[in-house]
Design a protein around this motif. Structure first.
Motif, short mmCIF file in Angstrom:
data_model
loop_
_atom_site.label_atom_id
_atom_site.label_comp_id
_atom_site.label_asym_id
_atom_site.label_seq_id
_atom_site.Cartn_x
_atom_site.Cartn_y
_atom_site.Cartn_z
N ALA A 289 0.71 -1.09 -0.09
CA ALA A 289 0.02 0.01 0.11
C ALA A 289 0.93 1.30 0.02
O ALA A 289 0.45 2.33 -0.70
CB ALA A 289 -0.90 -0.02 1.19
N ASN A 290 1.96 1.27 0.59
CA ASN A 290 2.99 2.40 0.62
C ASN A 290 4.09 2.29 -0.30
O ASN A 290 4.93 2.97 -0.29
CB ASN A 290 3.57 2.32 1.93
N GLN A 291 3.82 1.34 -1.35
CA GLN A 291 4.63 1.35 -2.58
C GLN A 291 6.01 1.21 -2.17
O GLN A 291 6.88 1.93 -2.61
CB GLN A 291 4.38 2.60 -3.46
N LYS A 292 6.49 -0.05 -1.39
CA LYS A 292 7.64 -0.37 -1.02
C LYS A 292 8.09 -1.74 -1.76
O LYS A 292 8.26 -2.76 -0.96
CB LYS A 292 8.03 -0.45 0.45
N PRO A 293 8.07 -1.85 -3.09
CA PRO A 293 7.97 -3.16 -3.87
C PRO A 293 9.57 -4.00 -3.57
O PRO A 293 9.39 -5.08 -3.31
CB PRO A 293 7.70 -2.88 -5.25
N MET A 294 10.41 -3.15 -3.51
CA MET A 294 11.85 -3.61 -3.39
C MET A 294 12.03 -4.39 -1.89
O MET A 294 12.48 -5.46 -2.02
CB MET A 294 12.79 -2.78 -3.38
N ARG A 295 11.49 -3.79 -1.03
CA ARG A 295 11.54 -4.53 0.49
C ARG A 295 10.62 -5.68 0.50
O ARG A 295 11.05 -6.74 1.12
CB ARG A 295 11.17 -3.43 1.63
N TYR A 296 9.26 -5.61 -0.07
CA TYR A 296 8.55 -6.76 -0.12
C TYR A 296 9.16 -7.93 -0.73
O TYR A 296 9.04 -8.97 -0.29
CB TYR A 296 7.26 -6.21 -0.86
N ALA A 297 9.76 -7.51 -2.09
CA ALA A 297 10.36 -8.59 -2.70
C ALA A 297 11.62 -9.38 -1.81
O ALA A 297 11.61 -10.50 -2.00
CB ALA A 297 10.80 -8.06 -4.07
N ILE A 298 12.27 -8.63 -1.66
CA ILE A 298 13.55 -8.99 -0.73
C ILE A 298 13.15 -9.75 0.37
O ILE A 298 13.68 -11.10 0.42
CB ILE A 298 14.43 -7.90 -0.18
N VAL A 299 12.07 -9.45 1.12
CA VAL A 299 11.67 -10.31 2.48
C VAL A 299 11.09 -11.77 2.07
O VAL A 299 11.51 -12.65 2.40
CB VAL A 299 10.60 -9.61 3.13
N LYS A 300 10.35 -11.60 0.86
CA LYS A 300 9.73 -12.66 0.36
C LYS A 300 10.64 -13.68 -0.16
O LYS A 300 10.50 -15.05 -0.07
CB LYS A 300 8.69 -12.28 -1.13
N ILE A 301 11.48 -13.14 -1.05
CA ILE A 301 12.52 -14.13 -1.75
C ILE A 301 13.52 -14.78 -0.60
O ILE A 301 13.94 -15.88 -0.49
CB ILE A 301 13.61 -13.16 -2.81
#
Length: 486
Positions: free
Chosen positions: A141-153
């Motif tokens: 929602a806060n447009q932080k895709p890089m952190r989202y992707a890094i944690v998921k991966i």
């Protein structure tokens, strides 16, 4: 232009974070189906049944709150109230579930006929996964895709690394003596799989803990009631989808004789994984195209572009279907390491076609998303779930996993046709049905012919694939030229 650049960048990152974990988990199939790790299909069957319960309970524990969070976060002025209300709601419900599940874990284990030591691990994993639902939603929602992707991966990398260590290296280290000799336990392989999941889930929660530290714990009861009203239909649709996706393993466990159930489930689940090629394609395509659907909804004549999008999907999906079927016997020993599983290869074309239909359904679903008639998505999913349950209940005892595979195909095909039917009524899109039908029916016919009548005949199979590729190129040459120019 910068807005579109940002949109495509975020779509790519979120797509990577979604597709890559599925692809990496796919790499675990050769490990699990190796006789040196899980001794038989029955052991893999136990794992598959438990993961089926994971899918169902993850949906129940989320109860549509993630979707409600996005809706109200963009709607309400008081963002802190939305974040706090959604988070506190999930914390309370997750803890209540956790306490009750631990208290009744022995009864649960007896009821579903799964060892209590696995149930205990599953309860902890479900709790940890539920507690990161809103933190991940907040990042998006806060447009932080890089952190989202890094944690998921990172979650997936840790999970796979621990699987490799616990199932392969730990045994070798224990046999050589030393400190690991007392840690390694023979016949504990299934537990190791869930221990790896538990550690990776705990690590993910630790990485997301800063969200809880900064959270303003505001709970608005009026807002919560509105969010729940919005979330309940999403929950129903989610449960219906999980029934279509994985509930057949649970039914196989319940309806087949106890001495063969786990073995049948293990074979079915392993061969089912070959359909992941279609699933990955459909998921990546959907993640990339969905933002386009919404961003172009108010442009002049968007229906024409939507029609072209589906046509391309069917063309590429048909190629993937035929290619996987033709080379199924090449992929089989690479992905499924033990011959004990290969008896269930019969289902591969069926499941591939089923997931192809599901991908088309997701593309067709643009009509109810654009027109805010999302309740139709729930209705259609429920119809699919009912079809799945009926076919499985009636035919599993006679046809085992073959009935489950056919149920999946019939359910997704009906969902696809229903979405097309209602879409014509509420939001007509000029799909080129003749060309789409030609691609689908030709690829399905050639796949059935290659797999069931000319198995392992690569001369015939590759010839069919080349002929079909030429057909697609000839019919789509003008579209392809336009895409290449752009």
């Amino acid at each position: 232009m910068s807005g579109f650049k940002s949109l495509f960048k975020q779509t790519f990152i979120y797509g990577l974070a979604t597709v890559l974990p599925r692809m990496l988990s796919f790499l675990l199939v050769p490990l699990y189906t190796s006789p040196e790790v899980l001794s038989s299909p029955a052991e893999y069957g136990k794992v598959s049944v438990i993961f089926s319960y994971f899918v169902l309970f993850n949906v129940i524990l989320a109860y549509g709150m993630e979707t409600a969070f996005f809706r109200f976060f963009n709607k309400e002025d008081d963002k802190d109230a939305v974040v706090g209300t959604a988070t506190i709601s999930l914390i309370i419900s997750s803890i209540v579930f956790f306490v009750l599940a631990l208290l009744f874990q022995n009864q649960i284990a007896n009821y579903i006929n799964i060892d209590v030591k696995y149930i205990n691990l599953v309860i902890w994993i479900l709790l940890l996964d539920a507690l990161v639902i809103i933190p991940f939603a907040w990042l998006r929602a806060n447009q932080k895709p890089m952190r989202y992707a890094i944690v998921k991966i990172l979650n997936v990398v840790i999970n796979i690394g621990l699987n490799l260590f616990l199932l392969l290296s730990l045994q070798d280290l224990a046999q050589n003596g030393g400190v690991f000799e007392g840690i390694y336990k023979p016949n504990f392989e299934v537990s190791y799989i869930f221990i790896a999941n538990l550690v990776s889930s705990a690590f993910t929660l630790v990485l997301m803990f800063s969200f809880y530290a900064k959270l303003k714990y505001k709970f608005d009861i009026s807002l919560w009631k509105q969010m729940m009203k919005y979330a309940v239909p999403v929950l129903i649709a989610g449960i219906a989808f999980s029934i279509n996706e994985t509930f057949d393993r649970i039914l196989l466990k319940e309806l087949l004789p106890a001495d063969v159930a786990d073995n049948e489930i293990g074979m079915y689940s392993a061969c089912y994984k070959l359909a992941l090629f279609m699933t990955l394609f459909a998921t990546a395509y959907r993640l990339g195209i969905e933002p386009y659907f919404f961003s172009h909804a108010k442009t002049k004549n968007p229906q024409k572009n939507y029609a072209s999008i589906l046509e391309f999907f069917v063309a590429f999906g048909s190629i993937i279907l035929l290619a996987v079927v033709v080379f199924a016997d090449v992929l089989k020993p690479i992905i499924i390491r033990s011959e004990a599983y290969w008896e269930a290869m019969w289902i591969v074309p069926i499941i591939l076609i089923a997931n192809f239909c599901l991908g088309i359904y997701h593309n067709l679903s643009v009509w109810y998303k654009i027109t805010d008639r999302t309740k139709f998505g729930a209705y259609i999913s429920v119809v699919g779930a009912i079809v799945t349950l009926i076919i499985n209940f009636v035919f599993i005892e006679s046809y085992s996993y073959k009935a489950s595979a056919i149920a999946t195909l019939v359910a997704y095909a009906i969902m696809m046709l229903l979405s097309y039917y209602f879409g014509r009524k509420y939001y007509p899109i000029p799909y080129n049905i003749k060309k789409i039908g030609l691609y689908m029916l030709t690829s399905i016919f050639l796949s059935v012919l290659s797999f069931y009548y000319y198995p392992s005949n690569y001369f015939i199979g590759i010839t069919m694939l080349i002929v079909f590729l030429v057909l697609v190129i000839v019919l789509e040459k003008n579209q392809l030229k336009q895409v290449l120019k752009r």
